[in-house]
Write an enzyme that holds these catalytic residues in place. Structure first.
Site: not given
Length: 338
Positions: A10-12, A152, A156
């Site tokens: 993934g991106f991060i 979402y 979290k």
């Protein structure tokens, strides 16, 4: 040090793993390669990491508890950084069950791994979305977070609460990192920056929700990786709060929450104008109402992060946007022409 990092395709996760590997640490990366967006980009990130010494990849889903445990056994980690999740506010309206599966069941599996292997530090990626529709000029970690406006954000927040319980029950030192609108090279195609640049380059209109009234505390991905890396060394201990600042350190567990933000907001229209200036092209704007589950403004206080690490994100938005656009034109556009 030895790291287990979830979400490395993934991106991060990609940026953090690359940072850790560049320092000579070993990283076992865990990723499910889900088709939420183009898996070719995910494979490309893993290919880059695989070319660096010390990286090994495990491809499996968070819901697969045995695969996650095998990855942990392979890593024998000093530190676990849990970044993998089903992301996206808007997608949670379309596929709500994937959020319960990945962000709650997957989180429980991750916590059970922590219970078994007892890492020196567990870091978990949360989001500024947990602050909901707050109208405060700056969000502090001690603000209420029990009124999320998207599934979402709720998932979290659920992960944060679960992590606190495991930190208390099993003595797992835990830091929750609340990310604020992360952007930069190798970013996700579902994020606004990628969509805006792609549309402007191809002379297509861009959807501007909230009629351009949004404000965001943007965090350049390199700054975020730096902040997380520094937090790795800031292991929470009960009874030892940070000095000179209001700490979120739990009274009953080695657990705290930390914003990763610069404390500066940029209006959406200024954001778009900066992209236009860098590309040398005007955007075709399609102004739309705010979407369900979205919030108009985010702004995170970096005070606790700075007190703990001596650091807070500071990359100027123009510099960060130029880094993304240079990558997009050199990598994505070039690949599209082949």
């Amino acid at each position: 040090m030895r790291f287990l990092v979830t979400g490395t395709a993934g991106f991060i996760g990609f940026h953090l793993a690359r940072r850790l590997l560049s320092e000579g640490h070993s990283v076992v990366g865990f990723d499910g390669m889900t088709p939420y967006y183009d898996v070719n980009l995910k494979h490309r990130r893993h290919e880059i990491l695989a070319a660096m010494p010390g990286f090994a990849a495990v491809e499996a889903m968070l819901e697969d508890a045995s695969a996650l445990r095998m990855a942990a056994d392979k890593a024998n980690p000093d530190v676990i950084v849990h970044l993998a999740a089903q992301a996206g506010v808007r997608y949670s309206l379309e596929q709500p069950h994937s959020y319960a599966s990945s962000n709650l069941t997957g989180m429980l599996n991750m916590l059970e791994v922590c219970r078994a292997v007892q890492p020196k530090h567990f870091l978990f990626a949360s989001t500024s979305s947990v602050y909901g529709m707050s109208d405060k000029p700056e969000f502090a970690e001690t603000d209420p977070t029990d009124r999320p406006v998207s599934l979402y954000a709720a998932s979290k927040k659920g992960g944060e609460v679960m992590a606190h319980s495991y930190a208390h029950l099993f003595g797992i030192p835990t830091t929750v990192c609340r990310f604020f609108t992360v952007y930069g090279p190798y970013g996700r195609p579902d994020m606004s920056l990628y969509k805006f640049v792609r549309a402007i380059v191809n002379d297509r209109p861009i959807d501007v929700f909230g009629r351009g009234e949004h404000e965001r505390d943007f965090t350049y991905v390199g700054d975020l990786a730096e902040a997380v890396r520094r937090l790795v060394d800031c292991i929470p201990q009960v009874g030892k709060p940070a000095l000179g600042v209001t700490d979120t350190l739990s009274a009953v567990a080695p657990y705290r929450e930390v914003n990763i933000a610069g404390g500066r907001t940029v209006g959406l229209m200024r954001y778009i104008e900066t992209i236009e200036e860098i590309l040398g092209k005007k955007a075709i704007l399609n102004l739309l109402p705010i979407q369900q589950g979205d919030v108009l403004r985010t702004a995170g206080s970096p005070a606790l992060l700075h007190a703990l690490t001596g650091y807070s994100p500071a990359t100027d938005i123009e510099v960060g946007l130029r880094q993304f656009i240079d990558w997009y034109l050199a990598d994505v556009q070039a690949a599209a022409k082949q």
